[in-house]
Design a protein around this motif. Structure first.
Motif, PDB file in Angstrom:
ATOM      1  N   LEU A   6       0.853  24.266  11.064  1.00 14.93           N
ATOM      2  CA  LEU A   6       0.951  24.635  12.674  1.00 14.93           C
ATOM      3  C   LEU A   6       1.732  25.511  12.728  1.00 14.93           C
ATOM      4  O   LEU A   6       2.828  25.538  12.304  1.00 14.93           O
ATOM      5  N   VAL A   7       1.475  26.517  13.693  1.00 10.35           N
ATOM      6  CA  VAL A   7       2.393  27.563  14.240  1.00 10.35           C
ATOM      7  C   VAL A   7       2.632  27.695  15.702  1.00 10.35           C
ATOM      8  O   VAL A   7       1.434  28.030  16.217  1.00 10.35           O
ATOM      9  N   ARG A  17       4.817  30.833  28.159  1.00 14.30           N
ATOM     10  CA  ARG A  17       3.616  30.370  27.867  1.00 14.30           C
ATOM     11  C   ARG A  17       3.679  30.144  26.454  1.00 14.30           C
ATOM     12  O   ARG A  17       3.997  31.266  25.505  1.00 14.30           O
ATOM     13  N   LEU A  18       3.559  28.802  25.787  1.00 14.97           N
ATOM     14  CA  LEU A  18       3.603  28.629  24.453  1.00 14.97           C
ATOM     15  C   LEU A  18       2.151  28.409  23.525  1.00 14.97           C
ATOM     16  O   LEU A  18       1.199  28.282  24.500  1.00 14.97           O
ATOM     17  N   SER A  19       2.255  28.971  22.582  1.00 15.82           N
ATOM     18  CA  SER A  19       0.828  29.024  21.845  1.00 15.82           C
ATOM     19  C   SER A  19       0.928  28.133  20.422  1.00 15.82           C
ATOM     20  O   SER A  19       2.282  28.181  19.902  1.00 15.82           O
ATOM     21  N   CYS A  20      -0.078  27.517  20.142  1.00 14.44           N
ATOM     22  CA  CYS A  20      -0.218  26.940  18.921  1.00 14.44           C
ATOM     23  C   CYS A  20      -1.458  26.982  17.994  1.00 14.44           C
ATOM     24  O   CYS A  20      -2.421  26.807  18.680  1.00 14.44           O
ATOM     25  N   ALA A  21      -1.226  27.534  17.100  1.00  9.96           N
ATOM     26  CA  ALA A  21      -2.421  27.934  16.185  1.00  9.96           C
ATOM     27  C   ALA A  21      -2.391  27.147  14.841  1.00  9.96           C
ATOM     28  O   ALA A  21      -1.368  26.711  14.303  1.00  9.96           O
ATOM     29  N   ALA A  22      -3.705  26.940  14.287  1.00 11.24           N
ATOM     30  CA  ALA A  22      -3.901  26.300  13.141  1.00 11.24           C
ATOM     31  C   ALA A  22      -5.008  26.828  12.457  1.00 11.24           C
ATOM     32  O   ALA A  22      -5.888  27.240  13.086  1.00 11.24           O
TER      33      ALA A  22
END
Length: 115
Positions: free
Chosen positions: A4-5, A19-24
């Motif tokens: 997870l990033v 605004r936070l983002s989460c990518a996988a």
């Protein structure tokens, strides 16, 4: 192994927004309920917001009305829009599964609210 990033943190004044983002990788986010968590210095990690695969959202009382969790259309990224930030929102923010056993935690993204 799920990686997870989280990104989007920073320094902001009280009342500001981030605004936070989460990518996988792959379809992990698409097929799992996802949540945003935070850990302030000296405190336990806590759930801030969660979103189900079907789009239902949950918010902790402390952020209700100020934060919004969402996914992009392709459901490859989870966002946390944070408005009207307060000093007590200062923490490291993480994303992970919601209502399920968490994967390994990522590095998180630091949010600092300060005047």
């Amino acid at each position: 192994q799920v990686q997870l990033v989280e990104s989007g943190g920073g320094l902001v004044q009280p009342g500001g927004s981030l605004r936070l983002s989460c990518a996988a990788s792959g379809s992990i986010i698409r097929i799992n309920d996802m949540g945003w968590y935070r850990q302030a210095p000296g405190k336990e990690r806590e759930l801030v917001a969660g979103i189900t695969v079907g789009g239902s959202a949950y918010y902790a009382d402390s952020v209700k009305g100020r934060f919004t969790i969402s996914r992009d259309i392709a459901k490859t990224t989870v966002y946390l829009q944070m408005n009207s930030l307060k000093l007590e929102d200062t923490a490291v923010y993480y994303c992970n599964r919601y209502r399920a056993r968490p994967w390994d935690w990522g590095q998180g993204t630091q949010v600092t609210v300060s005047s």
